[in-house]
Design an enzyme around this catalytic site. Structure first.
Site, PDB file in Angstrom:
ATOM      1  N   GLU A 138       0.802  -0.916   0.196  1.00 11.68           N
ATOM      2  CA  GLU A 138      -0.103  -0.305  -0.070  1.00 11.68           C
ATOM      3  C   GLU A 138       0.581   1.171   0.131  1.00 11.68           C
ATOM      4  O   GLU A 138       0.682   2.032  -0.690  1.00 11.68           O
ATOM      5  CB  GLU A 138      -0.393   0.058   1.009  1.00 11.68           C
ATOM      6  N   VAL A 182       2.944   3.900  -3.493  1.00  8.62           N
ATOM      7  CA  VAL A 182       2.472   4.542  -4.182  1.00  8.62           C
ATOM      8  C   VAL A 182       1.740   5.245  -3.540  1.00  8.62           C
ATOM      9  O   VAL A 182       0.561   4.864  -3.112  1.00  8.62           O
ATOM     10  CB  VAL A 182       1.297   3.662  -5.525  1.00  8.62           C
ATOM     11  N   ILE A 194      -1.747   8.370   1.397  1.00 11.48           N
ATOM     12  CA  ILE A 194      -3.261   7.839   0.831  1.00 11.48           C
ATOM     13  C   ILE A 194      -3.681   6.096   0.686  1.00 11.48           C
ATOM     14  O   ILE A 194      -2.532   5.472   0.084  1.00 11.48           O
ATOM     15  CB  ILE A 194      -3.484   8.327  -0.792  1.00 11.48           C
ATOM     16  N   GLY A 208      15.617  18.286   3.576  1.00  7.02           N
ATOM     17  CA  GLY A 208      15.095  16.669   3.817  1.00  7.02           C
ATOM     18  C   GLY A 208      14.626  16.520   2.949  1.00  7.02           C
ATOM     19  O   GLY A 208      13.377  15.077   3.540  1.00  7.02           O
ATOM     20  N   LYS A 238       5.929   4.246  -9.388  1.00 13.62           N
ATOM     21  CA  LYS A 238       4.802   4.463  -8.691  1.00 13.62           C
ATOM     22  C   LYS A 238       2.909   4.505 -10.173  1.00 13.62           C
ATOM     23  O   LYS A 238       2.112   3.211  -9.784  1.00 13.62           O
ATOM     24  CB  LYS A 238       4.255   5.408  -8.340  1.00 13.62           C
ATOM     25  N   GLY A 279       6.976  10.576   3.376  1.00 13.76           N
ATOM     26  CA  GLY A 279       7.053  11.282   5.860  1.00 13.76           C
ATOM     27  C   GLY A 279       6.881  10.536   6.062  1.00 13.76           C
ATOM     28  O   GLY A 279       6.079   8.992   5.979  1.00 13.76           O
TER      29      GLY A 279
END
Lengths: 397, 397
Positions: free
Chosen positions: B118, B121, B125, B176, B194, B292
């Site tokens: 999951e 990509v 989300i 970063g 992706k 992130g």
């Protein structure tokens, strides 16, 4: 898995088509519609049609009842009867879910069946399942959405064409986008239902639609208002939103202004938009078809496929209690009125521009209270919130 | 359920925190991290840390291996080893998934375990799960997305501030947001990975990243380009898109222009955006945190929770074959070059405006071929597609 559909309107016939049309899906051997419940005068039109609900309730082969009658009764009683007869129920009926979710869920639990309602909020958008999935990990403290396609179509068309509210509403009614009685769509009741359901799940509580929840619709918006907003590079949407902090939450449905370049300003036609903010997932939003035969039927069939696959949805008891408090957040508003607004709000920073007033930093409860008061003098009063991310011409110029 | 995490970088430590911090989630008793695989020099830092992979492979208590090493090797070998030792594998590693999805899935199947990805990509989300759910009912013929947060951050910041590409890239590296070698992000390789994974699932086929797939990144964009687009009320995004019709599909990663008021123009900062079009669900798009520590870790933990709940994902064999054909769709493009574009395209309708050329109705293959040819004369050449819904100043003026 045998299915009974209650109702053969737009959405009911969409469900029937998806399940019966083998070109559309790979599951024809596993799923079939055994009954469609219709009014007595339609019963002869199709061999699946029945008008005696006990035929469905007493048929042990029926695993799932799909309720797409709409309205509060007889939908509520028929849902409860189905659950008590050991049938799983899936429904697209936001009005009945918003008022009875906790009771339906408890009755389902007692009878060892499931009650699912993906299609009740956001139509084809997989909103409920993703809200529930996010809650497997996160706390969710914020929900907001353009949750009614009819009002979005009206506002978007007014913005694009400059036409009057009455003209666009009438065209929408002629096209079948709006009901003969448009109140649920244009006065915010439909969004209220959907925001109640979303909040119930997000906060694990139970909030019933009613007068205690702030809502102001788009009935009074004029083409002059749209022109005024456009002049200031603002686009209006009818938004529902709720934010929870500690032991209280706010809840409001109201016209809201966005700058082009904000994602909400890019929601066009009859599309829906809905989003959440979670502890680790951050902000997540969805945009899709919020109504219509196939998108809504798609969401109903998704619930049926989850039942078939035994993909269990999040378990909520809806028992947490929070106080409703719309005084905690201050925002900027624009009000258009011929009544004497300034004398009602002597302590606020107000700028006047003809019949339009800009009010800085007022809480949601206060502005709704004042507008309700003034509406006895000015029945056509209109107002809108300036969204947090919008360029605010009255402050930033 | 016992978990081993391969890697303790940003995302690996996010997974560890979500699972270990009981304030964040309700499942602490059911899930625990037993090992974190790290480099030998880090082994002493935490009692969970190990540097011998066989400890993990041979521990029968380990149900799930979370691969967040990144890169192709040793990630590929370690994923295969885990699957062959009867461990479920979840990964955020798009490069390795895009190249080996079919093989990983087959090895998982042979060994009675699952391979989920999951987080590979769209970061946080829930894209893969919703793509797979839509495919339970629909055919999907179109995917498009702003699938790289770093390039979106660079373009959005250039648009907002007018700063140069080099300045914004350097700031992004200091913050970063971008790697020391930014190629994967700015040259389109990350989006290619992706989009390959999304297309594999959507069309049930297997498309490997490589030179045969058209891609053009943002390395050559200048602040002058951004200014030129803004003058024409256009905003540039780095888009991946694919469209399938009958037995062929197109596939391209390229800069694409939108008008403010289109939803894509409302995707800011380092957010990702991705959407599909299905037979009955219609158009559905998602907007959220594409990378992130916590959003990506959230998606990894979602896969783990699906394993725990036995919520089985869609089964694909990736065996359908389609031809890749980028000549079927004609679109309008803007090219900025000092080279002689017009003599390369004598048969096209071209308008010249300084160094900028507007070319009407050219197919994707042709424009990429011509730009590649011209780039030997003009290494700084840049071009962008004008999206279908955008206001096109060269046609509509």
């Amino acid at each position: 898995m045998k299915i009974a559909i209650l109702g053969h309107g737009t959405v009911g016939s969409g469900v029937l088509k998806i399940i019966q049309d083998s070109a559309l899906h790979p599951f024809e051997k596993d799923l079939s519609v055994k009954y469609v419940f219709v009014r007595p005068e339609k019963v002869d039109q199709n061999e699946l049609f029945v008008d005696d609900y006990s035929t469905i309730l007493n048929d042990e082969e029926v695993d799932v009842v799909v309720e797409v009658l709409g309205g509060l009764e007889p939908a509520k009683t028929m849902i409860i009867d189905a659950l008590k007869h050991g049938k799983n129920v899936v429904t697209a009926n936001k009005a009945v879910v918003a008022r009875n979710l906790k009771e339906f869920d408890e009755i389902a639990e007692e009878n060892g069946v499931k009650f699912y309602f993906e299609s009740a909020v956001g139509g084809g958008i997989p909103w409920i399942i993703n809200l529930e999935r996010a809650l497997r990990i996160d706390q969710i403290d914020s929900i907001h959405g353009i949750l009614n396609g009819t009002s979005n179509y009206i506002l978007d068309t007014m913005t694009k064409t400059g036409q009057s509210f009455d003209k666009v509403l009438k065209d929408a009614q002629d096209l079948g986008y709006a009901e003969a009685d448009p109140s649920a769509d244009i006065d915010g009741y439909d969004i209220e239902n959907k925001l109640c359901i979303s909040v119930d799940i997000a906060y694990n509580t139970f909030v019933k639609p009613g007068d205690h929840l702030l809502k102001f619709g788009i009935r009074n918006i004029t083409d002059e208002d749209i022109k005024y907003f456009k002049k200031h590079n603002l686009i209006v949407k009818l938004l529902g939103r709720s934010f929870k902090k500690n032991n209280s939450f706010n809840f409001v449905v109201e016209p809201t202004l966005y700058t082009p370049g904000q994602i909400e300003a890019g929601i066009h036609d009859n599309y829906n938009f809905v989003g959440l903010r979670g502890t680790t997932i951050g902000k997540l939003t969805f945009n899709g078809q919020g109504a219509g035969e196939f998108p809504t039927a798609h969401a109903l069939v998704q619930d049926i496929l989850d039942l078939k696959a035994n993909n269990v949805h999040l378990k909520r008891d809806f028992n947490e209690e929070f106080s409703l408090d719309n005084t905690t957040k201050k925002k900027n508003y624009v009000v258009r009125t011929s009544a004497d607004l300034e004398s009602k709000l002597p302590e606020y920073d107000i700028q006047k521009d003809g019949n339009y007033y800009h009010i800085a930093a007022i809480d949601t409860q206060k502005i709704h209270d004042v507008v309700n008061e003034l509406s006895s003098d000015d029945k056509g009063i209109f107002f809108a919130c300036i969204s947090g991310g919008a360029y605010n011409p009255w402050i930033e110029k």
